[in-house]
Write a protein that holds these residues in place. Structure first.
Motif, PDB file in Angstrom:
ATOM      1  N   PRO A 233       0.816  -1.215   0.000  1.00 54.53           N
ATOM      2  CA  PRO A 233       0.000   0.000   0.000  1.00 54.53           C
ATOM      3  C   PRO A 233       0.850   1.265   0.000  1.00 54.53           C
ATOM      4  CG  PRO A 233      -0.033  -1.012   2.167  1.00 54.53           C
ATOM      5  CD  PRO A 233       0.670  -1.977   1.260  1.00 54.53           C
ATOM      6  N   LEU A 234       0.199   2.375  -0.352  1.00 53.91           N
ATOM      7  CA  LEU A 234       0.841   3.675  -0.269  1.00 53.91           C
ATOM      8  C   LEU A 234       1.138   4.000   1.194  1.00 53.91           C
ATOM      9  CD1 LEU A 234      -1.425   5.617  -2.800  1.00 53.91           C
ATOM     10  CD2 LEU A 234       0.819   4.587  -3.240  1.00 53.91           C
ATOM     11  N   ALA A 235       2.056   4.935   1.402  1.00 57.55           N
ATOM     12  CA  ALA A 235       2.496   5.261   2.755  1.00 57.55           C
ATOM     13  C   ALA A 235       1.332   5.633   3.668  1.00 57.55           C
ATOM     14  CB  ALA A 235       3.519   6.397   2.702  1.00 57.55           C
ATOM     15  N   ALA A 236       0.350   6.368   3.125  1.00 57.38           N
ATOM     16  CA  ALA A 236      -0.783   6.804   3.944  1.00 57.38           C
ATOM     17  C   ALA A 236      -1.658   5.641   4.395  1.00 57.38           C
ATOM     18  CB  ALA A 236      -1.622   7.820   3.165  1.00 57.38           C
ATOM     19  N   ASP A 237      -1.554   4.497   3.711  1.00 58.51           N
ATOM     20  CA  ASP A 237      -2.407   3.344   4.035  1.00 58.51           C
ATOM     21  C   ASP A 237      -1.662   2.234   4.758  1.00 58.51           C
ATOM     22  OD1 ASP A 237      -4.545   4.569   2.769  1.00 58.51           O
ATOM     23  OD2 ASP A 237      -4.111   3.644   0.832  1.00 58.51           O
ATOM     24  N   LEU A 238      -0.373   2.422   5.038  1.00 59.41           N
ATOM     25  CA  LEU A 238       0.410   1.353   5.657  1.00 59.41           C
ATOM     26  C   LEU A 238      -0.156   0.923   7.006  1.00 59.41           C
ATOM     27  CD1 LEU A 238       4.130   2.277   4.899  1.00 59.41           C
ATOM     28  CD2 LEU A 238       2.912   0.224   4.175  1.00 59.41           C
ATOM     29  N   TRP A 239      -0.740   1.865   7.728  1.00 63.65           N
ATOM     30  CA  TRP A 239      -1.270   1.527   9.053  1.00 63.65           C
ATOM     31  C   TRP A 239      -2.359   0.460   8.983  1.00 63.65           C
ATOM     32  CZ3 TRP A 239      -6.353   1.912  10.382  1.00 63.65           C
ATOM     33  CH2 TRP A 239      -7.181   2.676   9.551  1.00 63.65           C
ATOM     34  N   ILE A 240      -3.109   0.449   7.881  1.00 63.08           N
ATOM     35  CA  ILE A 240      -4.168  -0.562   7.730  1.00 63.08           C
ATOM     36  C   ILE A 240      -3.553  -1.948   7.677  1.00 63.08           C
ATOM     37  CG2 ILE A 240      -6.026  -1.383   6.249  1.00 63.08           C
ATOM     38  CD1 ILE A 240      -6.427   1.473   5.271  1.00 63.08           C
ATOM     39  N   LEU A 241      -2.509  -2.101   6.867  1.00 65.13           N
ATOM     40  CA  LEU A 241      -1.875  -3.405   6.718  1.00 65.13           C
ATOM     41  C   LEU A 241      -1.154  -3.812   8.005  1.00 65.13           C
ATOM     42  CD1 LEU A 241      -1.662  -5.554   4.583  1.00 65.13           C
ATOM     43  CD2 LEU A 241       0.476  -4.541   3.810  1.00 65.13           C
ATOM     44  N   LYS A 242      -0.535  -2.857   8.681  1.00 70.36           N
ATOM     45  CA  LYS A 242       0.147  -3.166   9.942  1.00 70.36           C
ATOM     46  C   LYS A 242      -0.848  -3.622  11.005  1.00 70.36           C
ATOM     47  CE  LYS A 242       4.096  -0.070   9.291  1.00 70.36           C
ATOM     48  NZ  LYS A 242       4.818   1.126   9.790  1.00 70.36           N
ATOM     49  N   THR A 243      -2.004  -2.982  11.043  1.00 69.26           N
ATOM     50  CA  THR A 243      -3.034  -3.372  12.009  1.00 69.26           C
ATOM     51  C   THR A 243      -3.495  -4.802  11.757  1.00 69.26           C
ATOM     52  OG1 THR A 243      -3.796  -1.079  12.216  1.00 69.26           O
ATOM     53  CG2 THR A 243      -5.330  -2.807  12.904  1.00 69.26           C
ATOM     54  N   ILE A 244      -3.700  -5.136  10.485  1.00 70.69           N
ATOM     55  CA  ILE A 244      -4.128  -6.498  10.128  1.00 70.69           C
ATOM     56  C   ILE A 244      -3.049  -7.509  10.473  1.00 70.69           C
ATOM     57  CG2 ILE A 244      -4.699  -7.989   8.171  1.00 70.69           C
ATOM     58  CD1 ILE A 244      -6.025  -5.477   6.901  1.00 70.69           C
ATOM     59  N   TYR A 245      -1.807  -7.179  10.133  1.00 69.89           N
ATOM     60  CA  TYR A 245      -0.696  -8.091  10.440  1.00 69.89           C
ATOM     61  C   TYR A 245      -0.586  -8.338  11.945  1.00 69.89           C
ATOM     62  CZ  TYR A 245       4.015  -9.721  11.348  1.00 69.89           C
ATOM     63  OH  TYR A 245       5.088 -10.421  11.832  1.00 69.89           O
ATOM     64  N   GLU A 246      -0.622  -7.269  12.726  1.00 69.67           N
ATOM     65  CA  GLU A 246      -0.486  -7.406  14.169  1.00 69.67           C
ATOM     66  C   GLU A 246      -1.635  -8.207  14.779  1.00 69.67           C
ATOM     67  OE1 GLU A 246      -0.213  -3.355  15.282  1.00 69.67           O
ATOM     68  OE2 GLU A 246       1.885  -3.137  14.629  1.00 69.67           O
ATOM     69  N   HIS A 247      -2.822  -8.102  14.206  1.00 68.31           N
ATOM     70  CA  HIS A 247      -3.967  -8.838  14.729  1.00 68.31           C
ATOM     71  C   HIS A 247      -3.823 -10.338  14.495  1.00 68.31           C
ATOM     72  CE1 HIS A 247      -8.158  -9.355  15.996  1.00 68.31           C
ATOM     73  NE2 HIS A 247      -8.261 -10.232  15.003  1.00 68.31           N
ATOM     74  N   PHE A 248      -3.334 -10.719  13.302  1.00 67.03           N
ATOM     75  CA  PHE A 248      -3.328 -12.131  12.926  1.00 67.03           C
ATOM     76  C   PHE A 248      -1.959 -12.809  13.058  1.00 67.03           C
ATOM     77  CE2 PHE A 248      -6.920 -10.514  10.301  1.00 67.03           C
ATOM     78  CZ  PHE A 248      -7.916 -11.359  10.775  1.00 67.03           C
ATOM     79  N   SER A 249      -0.909 -12.085  13.406  1.00 61.25           N
ATOM     80  CA  SER A 249       0.443 -12.645  13.314  1.00 61.25           C
ATOM     81  C   SER A 249       0.638 -13.875  14.183  1.00 61.25           C
ATOM     82  CB  SER A 249       1.481 -11.572  13.674  1.00 61.25           C
ATOM     83  OG  SER A 249       1.255 -11.067  14.979  1.00 61.25           O
ATOM     84  N   HIS A 250      -0.143 -14.023  15.261  1.00 62.35           N
ATOM     85  CA  HIS A 250       0.003 -15.189  16.139  1.00 62.35           C
ATOM     86  C   HIS A 250      -1.167 -16.161  16.030  1.00 62.35           C
ATOM     87  CE1 HIS A 250       3.457 -13.218  17.803  1.00 62.35           C
ATOM     88  NE2 HIS A 250       2.733 -12.178  18.205  1.00 62.35           N
ATOM     89  N   ASP A 251      -2.015 -15.953  15.051  1.00 63.97           N
ATOM     90  CA  ASP A 251      -3.152 -16.856  14.887  1.00 63.97           C
ATOM     91  C   ASP A 251      -3.386 -17.114  13.394  1.00 63.97           C
ATOM     92  OD1 ASP A 251      -5.500 -18.298  14.962  1.00 63.97           O
ATOM     93  OD2 ASP A 251      -6.404 -17.093  16.538  1.00 63.97           O
TER      94      ASP A 251
END
Length: 412
Positions: A233-251
C-alpha cells in the motif's frame, strides 16, 4: 517522463492524454493550471462552467489528488473504470447540501445518463485531471457517466461514513474513460459556445450521447508482474496493513478465514469458499468454486487458496508458491493471499510458466478494507476483533515465548 506544457502556453493548448500541464510560480491561486486551461475556476474537486441550479452546466472538470485515504478516487487504466467520490466529506450536512453543489451535479448527470438521447445531450462533457507535482496536473481523459460493467443502480451509490461518531452520506460514482486521446481546443470552444455535438466533437462522445455506447479506453499492462511497490500500500495506508498483520500474526488459522473472506469479496464470481481443517487440508488452507457464465447455467471451476500472514519486509518466495502449485489438482486454479508481497523471482516464474495462480497482496487487502469503509483505526480494530477474535491464550503464549527467548518483536 510525460511531455509537459508550460504555464504560459495553457490557454491555447489541446488536452492530450497523460500530458502534464504546468502550474505557475507566483505562489498564489492564480498558479492553478486548470483555471487557465478552462474557464471552470481554480479550486475544488468539482469545477464547472454554468449553474447547477439552472441545469445549464456545459463543461465539468473532475480533479483528484489521488491521495485521500478516506475518499480513494481510483482509475483502473486496464479497464477504463474510474471511481470518484462526491463533495459531502464532513458530517453535519445532507447529501446534496454542499457548497460547490457537486453531489447535486452528480445526481443530475446520472439521471440524464439513464434517459434517452435528448436527456444525455444535457450531460456536460467531463474531463478528468489528477495532481502531478507541485501545482502541475496531468490530464487523464474524457469520462462518460456509468459503466457497461455495472447495473444502473450500482453506478451512483450513496454510501455512509462515520467521523467522530457522526454519520453522514456521500456519493460514490462510477465513470468510464472513453477512448479519446486528444481533446482539441476546437471542441473546447464549441462546448463553451453550447455546441458540444458540433463538428469537432469526438466520435466516442457522440456515440455515448446518441446511444449510450461506451467506446472504452482499455490499456492492458505491458508488464504482467507487479513490483514490490505496486503490491504494497501507499504510505498513507500502511497503518491498515500493519493493524491487520499485528492482529493475525500469532493466529494463522484466523488469518485463513480472513483471507478467504477477502478473496470472496474481491470477485463476485467466487461462489463458495470453505476453510479446511488443519489436519486435513493437504497443504491447502481453503477450497472453493468459481462461477462462470449465466446464473441459470453456470460452469464452475475449483480453486485452492493458501494464506500467509507475513510482515511487510518478508516477501513470498519461490518455494512457498511452488508448494501451492504442486498441490493443485487437474482443472484447479490457485489463490495466494498474503499481507506482504510476492518476490520478483517467484512472480516472474509463475507468469512466464503461465501457472493459474491469483495473487492477493498487501495493497489488495488494504483496498478491500477501504471498500468496506474500514478507514479509521477504531473501526478496523473493532471489525477484526468482532469478526476474527484471536484467542487470548495464543497471544499470551507468543508473548511469553518472545520474552523467554529475548527475541525482538517481528519487523512490520
Amino acid at each position: 517522463m510525460s511531455e509537459s506544457v508550460f504555464f504560459a502556453d495553457l490557454q491555447m493548448a489541446d488536452l492530450v492524454l497523460d500530458r502534464v500541464y504546468q502550474g505557475g510560480s507566483k505562489g498564489n491561486m492564480g498558479d492553478d493550471p486548470i483555471g487557465k486551461l478552462l474557464p471552470v475556476g481554480n479550486q475544488g474537486g468539482f469545477r464547472y462552467k454554468g449553474s447547477v441550479d439552472k441545469h445549464d452546466v456545459g463543461l465539468v472538470v473532475l480533479y483528484t489528488s489521488g491521495e485521500e485515504t478516506d475518499w480513494p478516487d481510483q482509475l483502473d487504466p486496464t479497464t477504463g473504470d474510474f471511481t470518484y467520490y462526491g463533495d459531502n466529506r464532513k458530517p453535519g450536512r445532507g447529501l446534496h447540501e454542499t457548497h460547490r453543489k457537486g453531489n447535486l451535479l452528480l445526481r443530475d448527470i446520472f439521471d440524464w445518463s439513464r434517459g434517452g438521447a435528448t436527456d444525455r445531450a444535457a450531460v456536460p462533457p467531463l474531463l478528468l485531471f489528477q495532481k502531478s507535482s507541485g501545482r502541475d496536473v496531468v490530464f487523464r481523459g474524457l469520462l462518460a457517466p456509468g459503466s457497461p460493467r455495472l447495473e444502473s443502480d450500482e453506478e451512483l451509490v450513496a454510501v455512509w461514513r462515520t467521523t467522530r461518531d457522526l454519520r453522514f452520506q456521500n456519493y460514490r460514482a462510477h465513470f468510464t474513460m472513453l477512448n479519446t486521446p486528444t481533446i482539441t481546443r476546437s471542441w473546447i470552444d464549441q462546448i463553451l459556445a453550447r455546441d458540444p455535438l458540433g463538428d469537432a466533437c469526438p466520435p466516442e462522445w457522440r456515440a455515448w450521447v446518441q446511444s449510450r455506447s461506451y467506446r472504452t479506453l482499455e490499456a492492458p499492462r505491458t508488464i504482467a508482474i507487479r513490483t514490490k511497490e505496486e503490491q504494497l500500500p501507499l504510505a498513507a495506508d500502511l497503518w491498515i496493513l500493519k493493524t491487520i498483520y499485528e492482529h493475525f500474526s500469532h493466529d494463522p488459522i484466523q488469518f485463513e478465514h480472513f483471507a478467504a473472506s477477502v478473496w470472496a469479496r474481491f470477485d463476485s464470481n467466487v461462489e463458495a469458499v470453505e476453510v479446511t481443517r488443519p489436519s486435513r487440508d493437504g497443504g491447502r488452507d481453503a477450497l472453493g468454486t468459481y462461477r462462470l457464465g449465466p446464473l441459470t447455467d453456470p460452469v464452475r471451476l475449483q480453486f485452492a487458496l493458501e494464506a500467509k500472514c507475513y510482515g511487510l519486509d518478508t516477501g513470498v518466495g519461490v518455494k512457498m508458491i511452488s508448494r501451492l502449485i504442486s498441490r493443485l489438482k487437474h482443472r484447479e486454479f490457485g489463490v495466494f493471499v498474503t499481507t506482504s508481497f510476492i518476490s520478483p523471482q517467484a512472480y516472474t516464474e509463475i507468469r512466464e510458466d503461465q501457472h493459474p495462480v491469483v495473487f492477493i497482496t498487501g495493497r489488495d487487502i488494504v483496498e478491500s478494507m477501504k471498500r468496506r469503509s474500514l478507514m479509521r483505526p477504531e473501526a478496523l480494530e473493532a471489525f477484526l476483533s468482532a469478526e476474527y477474535p484471536v484467542e487470548r491464550s495464543v497471544v499470551e503464549a507468543a508473548l511469553k515465548d518472545r520474552l523467554t527467548s529475548k527475541e525482538p518483536a517481528p519487523k512490520v
